[in-house]
Design a protein around this motif. Structure first.
Motif, PDB file in Angstrom:
ATOM      1  N   LYS A 126       0.830  -1.201   0.000  1.00 43.17           N
ATOM      2  CA  LYS A 126       0.000   0.000   0.000  1.00 43.17           C
ATOM      3  C   LYS A 126       0.867   1.254   0.000  1.00 43.17           C
ATOM      4  O   LYS A 126       1.901   1.305   0.657  1.00 43.17           O
ATOM      5  N   GLN A 127       0.423   2.252  -0.760  1.00 47.22           N
ATOM      6  CA  GLN A 127       1.126   3.541  -0.818  1.00 47.22           C
ATOM      7  C   GLN A 127       0.952   4.283   0.504  1.00 47.22           C
ATOM      8  O   GLN A 127      -0.157   4.422   1.007  1.00 47.22           O
ATOM      9  N   LEU A 128       2.068   4.741   1.062  1.00 49.15           N
ATOM     10  CA  LEU A 128       2.028   5.540   2.289  1.00 49.15           C
ATOM     11  C   LEU A 128       2.229   7.010   1.940  1.00 49.15           C
ATOM     12  O   LEU A 128       2.906   7.345   0.960  1.00 49.15           O
ATOM     13  N   PHE A 129       1.647   7.859   2.755  1.00 52.71           N
ATOM     14  CA  PHE A 129       1.774   9.297   2.554  1.00 52.71           C
ATOM     15  C   PHE A 129       2.191   9.965   3.857  1.00 52.71           C
ATOM     16  O   PHE A 129       1.937   9.443   4.952  1.00 52.71           O
ATOM     17  N   GLU A 130       2.845  11.110   3.730  1.00 48.71           N
ATOM     18  CA  GLU A 130       3.186  11.914   4.893  1.00 48.71           C
ATOM     19  C   GLU A 130       2.948  13.381   4.573  1.00 48.71           C
ATOM     20  O   GLU A 130       2.835  13.770   3.412  1.00 48.71           O
ATOM     21  N   SER A 131       2.860  14.196   5.616  1.00 45.96           N
ATOM     22  CA  SER A 131       2.610  15.616   5.429  1.00 45.96           C
ATOM     23  C   SER A 131       3.793  16.283   4.746  1.00 45.96           C
ATOM     24  O   SER A 131       4.948  16.053   5.110  1.00 45.96           O
ATOM     25  N   ALA A 132       3.490  17.127   3.757  1.00 48.90           N
ATOM     26  CA  ALA A 132       4.547  17.832   3.032  1.00 48.90           C
ATOM     27  C   ALA A 132       5.221  18.885   3.901  1.00 48.90           C
ATOM     28  O   ALA A 132       6.316  19.354   3.573  1.00 48.90           O
ATOM     29  N   ASP A 133       4.577  19.277   5.010  1.00 48.52           N
ATOM     30  CA  ASP A 133       5.183  20.285   5.889  1.00 48.52           C
ATOM     31  C   ASP A 133       5.863  19.647   7.102  1.00 48.52           C
ATOM     32  O   ASP A 133       6.136  20.318   8.089  1.00 48.52           O
ATOM     33  N   ARG A 134       6.135  18.345   6.993  1.00 51.50           N
ATOM     34  CA  ARG A 134       6.819  17.654   8.083  1.00 51.50           C
ATOM     35  C   ARG A 134       8.166  18.327   8.358  1.00 51.50           C
ATOM     36  O   ARG A 134       8.926  18.605   7.437  1.00 51.50           O
ATOM     37  N   GLY A 135       8.458  18.612   9.594  1.00 52.25           N
ATOM     38  CA  GLY A 135       9.703  19.282   9.963  1.00 52.25           C
ATOM     39  C   GLY A 135       9.579  20.784  10.040  1.00 52.25           C
ATOM     40  O   GLY A 135      10.507  21.460  10.491  1.00 52.25           O
TER      41      GLY A 135
END
Length: 265
Positions: A126-135
């Motif tokens: 499955k494709q995982l996603f994360e927030s683009a503003d992480r950090g």
């Protein structure tokens, strides 16, 4: 107007909404009951206090705006959310030289609704996603002042011995993207911690006491109109204005990118 305010903030008391609507408190209280009966808003009391009013999915649909998550007020976030509502209301109060309307304030809820997600690999096919503003530290809001962006941060209390370092890290992160930062404090320990950072950042940091904010709001409430604008013919003051574009944190220009640093060296 009531629904628009509740679309932007997590929730609001009746006095916040009376200020934005520029109408008498009794009228707003009656209207809130009507909106609740129509299922356009929800109302809940925390610790037997005044009702916290929040918008429902039906209320958002009635506004014709993009749907966003419905967050029911709870006791764990109550004090911070109340401080945010007070701060956004206070910033929107009319002033002699310049005024900031609520539409020019991008709230924490606005930011969350526009957060971008990017691919972050796969797991079990499955494709995982994360927030683009992480950090990137997310402020409690930011506002447009002309063509500049000013961060808004509410820091009521120092939560632990490491909070001072955490606070300085957050200020440094915000410094990369915002020309100025408004820090609202409640406890003396927080005031001292922010004041220590002013040695580094100077006038970029604006400190405001939450008690002053609530005193100013209390004085403003005392002079709210006694008559409904439609019945009296009174011109209603607009404290909301146009809803400005919500820029995701990762799309706000870094003021100190590598190119600028190299040129300075």
């Amino acid at each position: 107007m009531i629904l628009t305010v509740l679309y932007k903030v997590l929730w609001a008391h009746d006095y916040h909404l009376a200020i934005f609507a520029d109408q008498p408190l009794p009228f707003i209280r009656a209207r809130l009951k009507q909106l609740a009966q129509g299922d356009l808003i929800g109302r809940i009391s925390i610790s037997r206090g005044p009702a916290c009013n929040y918008i429902t999915a039906a209320g958002i649909a009635a506004l014709g705006l993009e749907q966003r998550n419905i967050r029911i007020p709870n006791m764990y976030t109550f004090l911070h959310s109340l401080a945010e509502a007070d701060v956004f209301t206070w910033l929107s109060l009319p002033r002699q030289k310049s005024s900031i309307k609520l539409g020019a304030i991008i709230t924490e809820r606005d930011i969350a609704a526009k957060r971008e997600m990017i691919p972050a690999g796969h797991q079990n096919g499955k494709q995982l996603f994360e927030s683009a503003d992480r950090g990137i530290h997310c402020p409690d809001g930011y506002m447009y002042v002309g063509d500049k962006l000013v961060a808004i941060e509410v820091e009521r209390v120092m939560k632990s011995k490491t909070s001072r370092t955490h606070l300085s890290d957050n200020i440094a992160s915000l410094h990369e993207r915002f020309r100025r930062q408004i820090w609202v404090y409640e406890k003396e320990a927080v005031r001292r911690a922010i004041e220590a950072q002013k040695v580094i950042y100077g006038d970029e940091l604006i400190m405001v006491d939450l008690e002053k904010i609530r005193t100013d709001i209390g004085k403003y409430i005392e002079h709210l109109p006694g008559e409904i604008s439609k019945k009296s013919g009174r011109i209603r003051r607009d404290l909301i204005g146009e809803l400005m574009e919500v820029i995701p944190l990762n799309r706000i220009e870094n003021l100190y990118d590598e190119t600028e640093i190299e040129l300075e060296v």
